[in-house]
Design an enzyme around this catalytic site. Structure first.
Site, PDB file in Angstrom:
ATOM      1  N   ARG A 297       0.760  -1.244  -0.288  1.00 10.12           N
ATOM      2  CA  ARG A 297       0.261  -0.043   0.049  1.00 10.12           C
ATOM      3  C   ARG A 297       1.010   1.158  -0.263  1.00 10.12           C
ATOM      4  O   ARG A 297       0.709   1.919  -1.282  1.00 10.12           O
ATOM      5  CB  ARG A 297      -0.750  -0.303   0.830  1.00 10.12           C
ATOM      6  CG  ARG A 297      -2.404   1.148   0.947  1.00 10.12           C
ATOM      7  CD  ARG A 297      -1.910   2.217   0.999  1.00 10.12           C
ATOM      8  NE  ARG A 297      -0.885   2.433   2.942  1.00 10.12           N
ATOM      9  CZ  ARG A 297      -0.603   3.825   3.398  1.00 10.12           C
ATOM     10  NH1 ARG A 297      -0.264   4.652   2.816  1.00 10.12           N
ATOM     11  NH2 ARG A 297       0.093   3.213   4.237  1.00 10.12           N
TER      12      ARG A 297
ATOM     13  N   HIS B 173       5.415   4.423  13.215  1.00  6.48           N
ATOM     14  CA  HIS B 173       5.486   3.897  11.067  1.00  6.48           C
ATOM     15  C   HIS B 173       6.441   5.541  10.864  1.00  6.48           C
ATOM     16  O   HIS B 173       6.306   6.432  10.713  1.00  6.48           O
ATOM     17  CB  HIS B 173       3.695   4.587  10.680  1.00  6.48           C
ATOM     18  CG  HIS B 173       3.852   4.846   9.245  1.00  6.48           C
ATOM     19  ND1 HIS B 173       3.004   4.016   8.920  1.00  6.48           N
ATOM     20  CD2 HIS B 173       4.101   5.655   7.999  1.00  6.48           C
ATOM     21  CE1 HIS B 173       2.713   3.983   7.369  1.00  6.48           C
ATOM     22  NE2 HIS B 173       3.819   4.803   7.263  1.00  6.48           N
TER      23      HIS B 173
ATOM     24  N   HIS C 290       9.256   7.247   8.111  1.00  2.00           N
ATOM     25  CA  HIS C 290       9.984   6.702   6.777  1.00  2.00           C
ATOM     26  C   HIS C 290      11.095   7.019   7.480  1.00  2.00           C
ATOM     27  O   HIS C 290      11.689   7.608   8.594  1.00  2.00           O
ATOM     28  CB  HIS C 290       9.416   7.885   6.127  1.00  2.00           C
ATOM     29  CG  HIS C 290       7.795   7.506   5.784  1.00  2.00           C
ATOM     30  ND1 HIS C 290       7.205   6.851   3.742  1.00  2.00           N
ATOM     31  CD2 HIS C 290       7.013   7.243   6.529  1.00  2.00           C
ATOM     32  CE1 HIS C 290       6.341   6.789   4.017  1.00  2.00           C
ATOM     33  NE2 HIS C 290       5.464   6.972   5.331  1.00  2.00           N
TER      34      HIS C 290
ATOM     35  N   CYS D   1       4.387   8.977  -0.094  1.00  2.00           N
ATOM     36  CA  CYS D   1       3.703   9.631   0.179  1.00  2.00           C
ATOM     37  C   CYS D   1       3.442  10.835  -1.089  1.00  2.00           C
ATOM     38  O   CYS D   1       4.434  11.855  -1.546  1.00  2.00           O
ATOM     39  CB  CYS D   1       3.153  10.274   1.347  1.00  2.00           C
ATOM     40  SG  CYS D   1       1.446  11.546   0.865  1.00  2.00           S
TER      41      CYS D   1
ATOM     42  N   ASN E 152       9.511   3.778   3.303  1.00  2.00           N
ATOM     43  CA  ASN E 152       9.403   3.527   4.636  1.00  2.00           C
ATOM     44  C   ASN E 152      10.598   2.515   5.108  1.00  2.00           C
ATOM     45  O   ASN E 152      10.892   2.347   4.160  1.00  2.00           O
ATOM     46  CB  ASN E 152       8.733   2.273   5.038  1.00  2.00           C
ATOM     47  CG  ASN E 152       6.954   2.607   4.487  1.00  2.00           C
ATOM     48  OD1 ASN E 152       6.442   3.271   3.558  1.00  2.00           O
ATOM     49  ND2 ASN E 152       5.941   3.631   5.700  1.00  2.00           N
TER      50      ASN E 152
END
Ligand code: HMG
Ligand code: MG
Length: 316
Positions: A29, A222, A224, A255, A264
């Site tokens: 995703r 999360h 990056h 993104c 990520n």
């Protein structure tokens, strides 16, 4: 003395860390949403199947967002039925009720809304103010929680720094976290969307959230890896009791609505560190590396993950 297996680090546990970490894999995703070329649906399905074969148990599959906003994931309706038989959790992103309807119609049981701690990113990503986006999520979360056995994750982006607004004040982050939890989200994922955080900031945010009554068991991180801080930030989060960590196979990611976002934290780099710390993840590192090398061949460029490069002798 412990001897390391070939291609694996020497396991030496450190005090005060969780014994098990759940990896929330986001490569299919967060990774693929940012690819210039659209990856064929059959390749995405094969990627997710291979990821499931590595022992990963939570594999974020796609997003039911507006197809014009994220054309790379416009095939969500075709993709999801091709993988829904897999014996793993397959979360999907849903920004609004339209997205929730699409996901539930295909039998999705794990959904995620995605908020922003900053006004600039809320506007760029959702075409809403922060409060308007929270109002958009409210019926999504309450309807999802009214269904049998649906789990809701709440992402919060720009928890540390924002490309338009700079450093993000901690109380601003705490407010939106509380709103997402009060709405009924089962877990939160704290996003360093542009990868600018450093470990002291992570510790300070987690302490502020604990003080605001947010249980650490409900939190995931999360990161990056724009500035190479993602692993250090993860260790800081583990030291505060966090045991859910988002990562993307091969370090895919970014993104499209935040220019300075890059990939990520690579799942392989995370698994290497966790194995070294003696923390169980259930993931077969060799198979994971092979999966990322296979995906890199489809994307036509090498994986940025240091561990993938080291273990596969991939050319940079
Ligand atoms: P909008 O243009 O304000 O939409 O976009 P709207 O509500 O005004 O509706 C306009 C039209 O879109 C309508 O169609 C809707 O039906 C349709 P019309 O009546 O004009 O024919 N529409 C939809 N169609 C399909 N599926 C939907 C949907 N919703 C509306 N779900 C919207 C608002 C939220 C839809 C848009 O801004 C959007 O899709 N944004 C998604 C952005 C995105 O996916 N970003 C990447 C994920 S976030 C991320 O990567 C960060 C994260 O990794 C954490 C981190 O790193 O920090 C999670
Ligand atoms: Mg992200």
């Amino acid at each position: 003395m412990n001897t390391p297996e070939l291609g694996l680090p020497m396991p030496v546990p450190a005090a005060g860390l969780p014994t098990h970490v759940r990896i929330h894999e986001v490569g299919a995703r967060d990774g693929l949403q940012n690819e210039k070329a659209t990856v064929p649906t059959a390749v995405k399905a094969e990627f997710i199947r291979r990821l499931a074969g590595t022992g990963l148990t939570t594999i974020e599959a796609t997003s039911f967002v507006h197809p014009k906003w994220v054309p790379q994931l416009a095939d969500a309706e075709d993709l999801y039925p091709q993988i829904s038989d897999l014996p793993v959790s397959l979360p999907v992103l849903v920004p609004n009720e339209r997205g929730l309807d699409r996901a539930l119609a295909l039998g999705a049981r794990r959904v995620a809304v995605f908020a922003s701690a900053t006004e600039s990113f809320a506007k760029a990503n959702l075409n809403r103010t922060v409060d308007e986006s929270l109002a958009m999520f409210e019926p999504v979360v309450s309807r999802a929680k009214g269904e049998d056995d649906v789990h809701v994750r709440g992402y919060l982006s720009m928890c540390f720094g924002d490309p338009w607004e700079g450093p993000v004040p901690v109380p601003q982050v705490v407010r939106v976290c509380r709103a997402l939890l009060d709405m009924g989200c089962d877990e939160l994922s704290l996003g360093d969307t542009i990868g600018v955080a450093t470990p002291g900031q992570v510790t300070a945010l987690l302490a502020a959230l604990t003080e605001a009554g947010v249980p650490v068991s409900a939190l995931g991180v999360h990161f990056h890896d724009t500035y190479g801080q993602a692993l250090a930030n993860t260790l800081a989060a583990l030291q505060q009791g966090v045991s859910t960590v988002d990562a993307s196979a091969g370090g895919l990611g970014g993104c499209p609505f935040a220019k300075s976002a890059t990939g990520n934290l690579a799942t392989e780099d995370l698994v290497w560190m966790l194995r070294g710390l003696g923390i169980d993840t259930g993931v077969d590192l060799g198979r994971l590396v092979a999966t990322s090398v296979w995906m890199a061949a489809h994307l036509g460029r090498p994986s940025p993950s240091r561990t993938v490069r080291a273990l596969s002798h991939q050319e940079s």
